[in-house]
Design a protein around this motif. Structure first.
Motif, PDB file in Angstrom:
ATOM      1  N   GLU A   4       0.592  -1.669  -0.133  1.00  0.00           N
ATOM      2  CA  GLU A   4      -0.252   0.223  -0.432  1.00  0.00           C
ATOM      3  C   GLU A   4       1.272   1.132  -0.038  1.00  0.00           C
ATOM      4  N   LEU A   5       2.103   1.355   0.999  1.00  0.00           N
ATOM      5  CA  LEU A   5       2.789   2.394   0.472  1.00  0.00           C
ATOM      6  C   LEU A   5       4.055   2.937  -0.798  1.00  0.00           C
ATOM      7  N   ASN A   6       3.604   3.755  -1.260  1.00  0.00           N
ATOM      8  CA  ASN A   6       5.056   3.590  -2.735  1.00  0.00           C
ATOM      9  C   ASN A   6       5.903   4.460  -2.114  1.00  0.00           C
ATOM     10  N   VAL A   7       7.320   3.858  -2.141  1.00  0.00           N
ATOM     11  CA  VAL A   7       8.364   4.601  -1.908  1.00  0.00           C
ATOM     12  C   VAL A   7       8.851   5.404  -2.092  1.00  0.00           C
ATOM     13  N   PHE A  36       7.334   8.871   5.597  1.00  0.00           N
ATOM     14  CA  PHE A  36       8.509   7.958   5.735  1.00  0.00           C
ATOM     15  C   PHE A  36       9.163   8.572   7.012  1.00  0.00           C
ATOM     16  N   GLY A  37       9.629   7.887   8.282  1.00  0.00           N
ATOM     17  CA  GLY A  37      10.138   8.537   8.778  1.00  0.00           C
ATOM     18  C   GLY A  37      11.352   7.350  10.379  1.00  0.00           C
ATOM     19  N   SER A  38      12.245   7.430  10.995  1.00  0.00           N
ATOM     20  CA  SER A  38      12.676   7.166  11.276  1.00  0.00           C
ATOM     21  C   SER A  38      12.467   6.828  13.332  1.00  0.00           C
ATOM     22  N   ASN A  39      10.650   7.564  13.087  1.00  0.00           N
ATOM     23  CA  ASN A  39      10.437   7.377  15.139  1.00  0.00           C
ATOM     24  C   ASN A  39      10.335   6.264  15.587  1.00  0.00           C
ATOM     25  N   ILE A  40      10.578   5.488  16.179  1.00  0.00           N
ATOM     26  CA  ILE A  40      10.345   4.183  16.877  1.00  0.00           C
ATOM     27  C   ILE A  40       8.752   3.470  16.963  1.00  0.00           C
ATOM     28  N   SER A  41       8.356   4.925  17.596  1.00  0.00           N
ATOM     29  CA  SER A  41       6.929   4.662  17.941  1.00  0.00           C
ATOM     30  C   SER A  41       5.692   4.236  17.235  1.00  0.00           C
ATOM     31  N   ASN A  42       6.155   5.070  16.098  1.00  0.00           N
ATOM     32  CA  ASN A  42       4.921   4.929  14.665  1.00  0.00           C
ATOM     33  C   ASN A  42       5.447   3.155  14.381  1.00  0.00           C
ATOM     34  N   GLU A  71      -0.790   9.237  10.925  1.00  0.00           N
ATOM     35  CA  GLU A  71      -1.838  10.074  11.467  1.00  0.00           C
ATOM     36  C   GLU A  71      -1.068  10.956   9.866  1.00  0.00           C
ATOM     37  N   LYS A  72      -0.434  11.497   9.670  1.00  0.00           N
ATOM     38  CA  LYS A  72      -0.234  12.214   8.368  1.00  0.00           C
ATOM     39  C   LYS A  72      -0.628  11.918   6.938  1.00  0.00           C
ATOM     40  N   TYR A  73      -0.359  10.519   7.064  1.00  0.00           N
ATOM     41  CA  TYR A  73      -0.911   9.180   6.312  1.00  0.00           C
ATOM     42  C   TYR A  73      -2.117   9.113   5.890  1.00  0.00           C
ATOM     43  N   LEU A  74      -2.971   8.612   7.391  1.00  0.00           N
ATOM     44  CA  LEU A  74      -4.605   8.667   7.018  1.00  0.00           C
ATOM     45  C   LEU A  74      -5.515   9.261   6.948  1.00  0.00           C
ATOM     46  N   LEU A  75      -4.980  10.584   6.975  1.00  0.00           N
ATOM     47  CA  LEU A  75      -5.433  12.427   6.975  1.00  0.00           C
ATOM     48  C   LEU A  75      -5.469  11.950   5.446  1.00  0.00           C
ATOM     49  N   GLU A  76      -4.609  11.518   4.705  1.00  0.00           N
ATOM     50  CA  GLU A  76      -4.866  12.358   3.111  1.00  0.00           C
ATOM     51  C   GLU A  76      -5.091  11.039   2.463  1.00  0.00           C
ATOM     52  N   TYR A  77      -4.949   9.910   2.896  1.00  0.00           N
ATOM     53  CA  TYR A  77      -5.088   8.883   1.838  1.00  0.00           C
ATOM     54  C   TYR A  77      -6.108   8.054   3.344  1.00  0.00           C
ATOM     55  N   GLY A  78      -6.748   8.317   4.032  1.00  0.00           N
ATOM     56  CA  GLY A  78      -7.490   6.975   4.632  1.00  0.00           C
ATOM     57  C   GLY A  78      -9.034   6.482   3.831  1.00  0.00           C
ATOM     58  N   ASN A  79      -9.799   7.154   3.125  1.00  0.00           N
ATOM     59  CA  ASN A  79     -10.647   6.667   2.475  1.00  0.00           C
ATOM     60  C   ASN A  79      -9.991   5.949   0.948  1.00  0.00           C
ATOM     61  N   THR A  80      -8.601   5.815   1.114  1.00  0.00           N
ATOM     62  CA  THR A  80      -8.186   4.337  -0.458  1.00  0.00           C
ATOM     63  C   THR A  80      -8.534   3.025   0.013  1.00  0.00           C
ATOM     64  N   GLU A  81      -8.614   1.915  -0.555  1.00  0.00           N
ATOM     65  CA  GLU A  81      -8.827   0.688  -0.423  1.00  0.00           C
ATOM     66  C   GLU A  81      -7.816   0.292   0.624  1.00  0.00           C
ATOM     67  N   LYS A  82      -6.869   0.690   0.364  1.00  0.00           N
ATOM     68  CA  LYS A  82      -5.734   0.039   0.690  1.00  0.00           C
ATOM     69  C   LYS A  82      -5.284   0.016   1.954  1.00  0.00           C
ATOM     70  N   SER A  83      -6.215   1.298   2.783  1.00  0.00           N
ATOM     71  CA  SER A  83      -5.456   2.332   3.541  1.00  0.00           C
ATOM     72  C   SER A  83      -5.956   1.113   4.985  1.00  0.00           C
ATOM     73  N   ALA A  84      -7.178   0.420   4.657  1.00  0.00           N
ATOM     74  CA  ALA A  84      -7.334  -0.151   5.687  1.00  0.00           C
ATOM     75  C   ALA A  84      -6.747  -2.068   6.220  1.00  0.00           C
ATOM     76  N   HIS A  85      -5.756  -2.240   4.860  1.00  0.00           N
ATOM     77  CA  HIS A  85      -5.477  -3.497   4.793  1.00  0.00           C
ATOM     78  C   HIS A  85      -4.499  -3.343   5.951  1.00  0.00           C
ATOM     79  N   HIS A  86      -4.069  -2.861   6.945  1.00  0.00           N
ATOM     80  CA  HIS A  86      -2.926  -2.888   7.764  1.00  0.00           C
ATOM     81  C   HIS A  86      -3.598  -3.687   8.958  1.00  0.00           C
TER      82      HIS A  86
END
Length: 309
Positions: A112-115, A122-128, A157-172
């Motif tokens: 679901e995530l295009n690199v 993408f980040g380095s915060n291990i709490s995510n 939170e930022k990803y789902l705010l922008e892409y939360g309505n897409t089909e793949k966004s819930a597959h995780h």
């Protein structure tokens, strides 16, 4: 295009040069890509005419395999995409036998995530949440210690705010089968898959399959990591990609709940062993899985010999 040519023209011959790691074996040294040269005559022929296919190991045609197909052969093998596989003549009956057992349709989806497009999340915060890439996926297990690249974490939170309505966004939210989207074209094992728990996101260097009521997810993993399906895939693939449409075409048979449970329990044993220590030798259990897969396809000793070799 294949369907049109096969039904309306006459193929004189096909020369196929699968993707090669060695530059000296490639048709074009600087391009790591499979090459196919076809000689076709613009004339209508009967459906039972036979055309030769040569699959060469290198550009000098020093070694390889040759086989032949009729249109009827191709329809028996793949009546949707009209794929022309790289088969030795003695392999045809085994492939067709496997295809006749296809009872379950798969749906393989790109991570679901295009690199590139989603890189800003993408980040380095291990709490995510962790983002798993192709290199993280191994046979029956996944790892955060990749042979190449680094582990990234998703700013969810930022990803789902922008892409939360897409089909793949819930597959995780689902436990699912993840696989490497690219493996070495010359590798002995081309299919590398594992179960990934809920909460993990997948980069597009992975493909995945969601759970289905048609087959237990762990049983399906046993089939997909089996020698039989790996051999089947190698018969059709000439490059390093593991494409979703190729996985969709895998002939997965319908099994009784008891048969599924037997394979699932063995798969879980392999997963538990790999989770404890990824270098644990699980070949004895995997052999049991392979034998159950052979039985599911009702393969003969000759069929098994072809796959094992």
């Amino acid at each position: 295009m294949r369907k049109y040519i096969l039904k309306n023209d006459k193929i004189i011959k096909i020369d196929s040069f699968p993707e090669r790691d060695s530059k000296k074996k490639r048709v074009f040294e600087s391009v790591k890509m499979s090459v196919c040269i076809s000689l076709i005559q613009n004339t209508k022929v009967d459906s039972d005419y036979v055309f030769p296919v040569f699959v060469w190991d290198d550009k000098h045609k020093s070694s390889g395999l040759s086989t032949s197909f009729s249109l009827n052969d191709i329809i028996a093998i793949d009546n949707i995409d009209y794929t022309i596989p790289r088969l030795r003549p003695e392999y045809k009956t085994t492939v067709i036998k496997l295809l006749k057992k296809k009872g379950i349709s798969l749906k393989c989806i790109e991570g679901e995530l295009n690199v590139t497009f989603h890189k800003k999340f993408f980040g380095s915060n291990i709490s995510n949440p962790v983002i798993l890439k192709g290199a993280s996926i191994q046979r029956y297990y996944y790892t955060h210690h990749m042979s190449q690249g680094q582990i990234d974490y998703l700013e969810e939170e930022k990803y789902l705010l922008e892409y939360g309505n897409t089909e793949k966004s819930a597959h995780h939210k689902y436990e699912r089968i993840a696989m490497q989207g690219m493996t070495g074209a010359n590798d002995k094992i081309r299919l590398v898959m594992s179960i990934v728990p809920q909460g993990y996101y997948l980069a597009n260097s992975c493909n995945y399959i969601l759970p289905s009521h048609l087959i237990d997810l762990y049983c399906l993993l046993g089939f997909l990591n089996s020698k039989t399906i790996n051999w089947f895939f190698r018969c059709f693939s000439t490059n390093s990609n593991v494409n979703g449409y190729e996985v969709d075409n895998f002939p997965i048979p319908q099994l009784s709940p008891n048969a599924q449970a037997t394979i699932s329990e063995l798969v879980k044993k392999v997963i538990d062993a790999k989770r404890t220590n990824s270098s644990t030798d699980t070949s004895a259990i995997e052999k049991q899985i392979d034998e159950l897969v052979y039985q599911a396809y009702e393969l003969s000793k000759d069929d098994i010999k072809i796959i094992e070799q």
